[in-house]
Write an enzyme that holds these catalytic residues in place. Structure first.
Site, PDB file in Angstrom:
ATOM      1  CG  LEU A 113      -1.843  -1.183   1.414  1.00 49.13           C
ATOM      2  CD1 LEU A 113      -1.283  -2.109   2.495  1.00 49.13           C
ATOM      3  CD2 LEU A 113      -3.257  -0.738   1.795  1.00 49.13           C
ATOM      4  CG  ASP A 114       1.083   5.776  -1.917  1.00 48.79           C
ATOM      5  OD1 ASP A 114       2.270   6.009  -1.604  1.00 48.79           O
ATOM      6  OD2 ASP A 114       0.248   6.665  -2.153  1.00 48.79           O
TER       7      ASP A 114
END
Length: 650
Positions: free
Chosen positions: A348-349
């Site tokens: 995940l960013d």
């Protein structure tokens, strides 16, 4: 990562387009259908198939049913039918071959409505999956638009002129005004400003830039003018490298064979060999009559006609895609819905994905007792006179009218000062306030400031001429849904990693708060892509992001998830799944739905094969007839349709 290293790779060209993997079965047909006339032939085929069904239930003659059904097959799947027989001729028993056998068997039995409906449902599933073809090209086009076509360059005589960015040589001195996009990678030579470089690095807050700092093409200059020297030509910038990385990642993405393709390669030859054995072996070795055993073999082939098997995939996939869309999860193809159950890692960013993507005031700490007015009110009065992102976040936190500020003076990179009711106040970094006013927090106050900074937050202090009055911490805050989403992923057995361009302290703080398993900070887009490749070696990997800097990793991951509400067009078009309202809790729901869809597919095959196995045994024993074959085929089809529709309740 240095600029020299960034530009040591082959250049990316503006007209580069992503390499496409070989299309799955039916993709090229669906794409061609769109070029010929869009979706309307498939819609008309669906209407004709329903008409054939209606005529059947009304008891109309077979020829009346055959006319709309035949037209439906031609409009909805002539290409699939043609490719199926070509595949059979070449010994490639894929889903198209299985589909062709199913339709031919239905025709032979006079089941015209069933043949039409099977073909239309199959083509609908193929059309949905093929709809994502060409999106990578659009993603590239959006990326290229980030960099301006022209830049202001200094000529030999010292004058400034607007020139095409593509023709600027390395070493040219350039100028960028406030609010403009930076045209080329470079090093700042003069000026001070803040630059929003989230498109490249994904940092949650604008970064201060002064002499000696690096700037990147496609990023947005903030409040001050900058002069910088170009360190890379137009085709060698970091943005160009992102374009190149997206292109290569699309081409390198592993092709996933669909469940029914794998099944068809076993089932089709097995049935054909069994029928041949029934027709030949008893007459040769047991002395049976050829006519009797050939009839049994034909009945066996009719019973084994895979209509129920073929229809089980599209109806289950369409039901699953529809259920996902109802919950705000748009999936660009059935292959991704099938693959979601296998996810081992989800990367995940941080900014805009786990967090809200905008700086907010998180802490307001009074350091002096007995103040004559709330410190936040005074700080807001000063902050609203500044264009610095941290100051603006402090200003927004005070919801009431701010006091009048006079004699305002701003120091770029330091802070702002002014007089309120005749008293001098300063708001800025602790070091600047200390140097300007000769005051600094000590003891417990200093410890509280250190604790806030250790959390990766941007800390400003408010002081008057005698003491530091308060401290304010600004940071990008975690989304309300992030903690629950990560916890649900862990319950599903999926491990999580954070890939961010932000600093290590900020990333570690967010990871602790959310519960992320692994953290990788300070990453450029190529670094994120490399991390996805490493995690991909451990199993099926997903990537969740919202920005342009996430595009290469989204393209390379087995399944790319885009945050659709606040995400960029590039992220949306590169990803395979879109979470429509930026709620990360939809991600574990997608995985759960994928597992449910796979379970339904397996159940459908067991139902279809179980029914057929019973009648196959009757046939071999000499008790099977053609009407039993029809019953087995139609009954199995109705059962798998009903079972698949259960997914709509998920």
């Amino acid at each position: 990562m240095t600029i020299r290293h960034l530009h040591s790779h082959a250049p990316a060209h503006q007209d580069a387009v992503p390499a496409q993997a070989a299309p799955c079965c039916g993709h090229d047909h669906a794409a061609a259908a769109r070029k010929r006339g869009g979706w309307w032939p498939l819609a008309l085929a669906g209407v004709l198939a329903l008409l054939a069904e209606a005529l059947h239930w009304l008891g109309e003659p077979s020829w009346m049913q055959a006319l709309p059904a035949g037209l439906a097959v031609i409009l909805g799947g002539a290409g699939t039918y043609k490719k199926g027989w070509i595949a059979i001729a070449r010994g490639n028993l894929n889903i198209n071959a299985l589909m062709s056998i199913a339709v031919t068997g239905a025709f032979a039995l006079g089941q015209w409505p069933e043949a039409a409906m099977v073909m239309v449902l199959f083509s609908i599933a193929e059309y949905i999956e093929a709809a994502s073809l060409g999106r990578a090209r659009h993603a590239i086009e959006h990326l290229l638009k980030l960099a301006p076509d022209t830049v202001r360059a200094q000529a030999a005589d010292g004058s400034w002129h607007s020139v095409p960015a593509r023709g600027v040589a390395v070493g040219t001195r350039l100028r960028v005004a406030p609010g403009e996009r930076i045209g080329l990678d470079g090093r700042v030579e003069a000026g001070y400003s803040t630059v929003d470089q989230a498109p490249i690095t994904g940092e949650s807050m604008p970064v201060e830039k002064r002499e000696g700092d690096l700037v990147y093409a496609g990023t947005v200059n903030g409040m001050g003018e900058l002069e910088y020297v170009a360190l890379a030509a137009f085709d060698h910038t970091t943005l160009a490298r992102i374009v190149d990385a997206v292109s290569k990642a699309q081409g390198a993405k592993a092709h996933t064979q669909r469940f029914m393709d794998r099944f068809a390669r076993v089932y089709t030859p097995a049935v054909c060999l069994l029928a041949l054995a029934v027709a030949v072996l008893p007459p040769v070795f047991l002395g049976g009559g050829w006519q009797d055993w050939i009839y049994r073999a034909l009945v066996l082939l009719v019973i084994a006609c895979p209509c129920a098997l073929v229809i089980s995939t599209p109806i289950a996939i369409v039901s699953g895609l529809t259920a996902a869309a109802r919950h705000g999860v748009l999936v660009k193809g059935g292959v991704y819905l099938e693959q979601g159950r296998k996810l081992a890692w989800v990367a995940l960013d941080k900014t805009g994905t786990l967090t809200r993507g905008e700086p907010r005031l998180t802490d307001a700490v009074e350091l002096q007792a007995g103040g004559r007015a709330p410190s936040l009110r005074i700080a807001a009065g000063l902050a609203r006179r500044s264009g610095h992102p941290v100051a603006q976040a402090i200003g927004r936190a005070w919801e009431h009218e701010a006091p009048e500020v006079q004699a305002v003076q701003a120091t770029p990179g330091g802070g702002i000062e002014g007089r309120i009711a005749g008293r001098l106040y300063l708001l800025g970094s602790p070091s600047w306030v200390g140097a300007r006013a000769g005051v600094a927090p000590s003891g417990e106050a200093a410890a509280r400031l250190d604790a806030l900074q250790a959390q990766g937050k941007s800390v400003s202090v408010l002081a008057d001429e005698g003491a530091v009055l308060a401290a304010f911490a600004v940071a990008d805050t975690v989304r309300d849904s992030s903690r629950q989403a990560v916890a649900e992923l862990h319950r599903l057995g999926v491990r999580t990693a954070m890939l961010t361009g932000d600093n290590a302290a900020t990333a570690a703080g967010i990871a602790r708060e959310v519960g992320i398993d692994a953290v990788h900070a300070g990453l450029l887009p190529q670094d994120k892509l490399d991390a996805i490749v490493r995690y991909g070696a451990e199993g099926v990997t997903g990537m969740v992001g919202d920005g342009i800097n996430d595009a290469p990793a989204l393209a390379r991951a087995d399944i790319g998830f885009a945050m659709a509400a606040m995400g960029t067009d590039t992220a949306m078009e590169t990803a395979d799944v879109a979470l429509m309202d930026d709620d990360l809790r939809k991600l574990p729901r997608f995985i759960a739905l994928s597992r449910a869809t796979h379970a339904v597919l397996v159940q459908n095959i067991v139902l279809a094969l179980g029914i057929k196995a019973v009648f196959l045994a009757l046939t071999v024993a000499g008790l099977g007839t053609m009407w039993m074959a029809v019953f087995a085929d139609v009954g199995a089809s109705l059962l798998v349709i009903g079972n698949s529709l259960r997914l709509l309740r998920k």
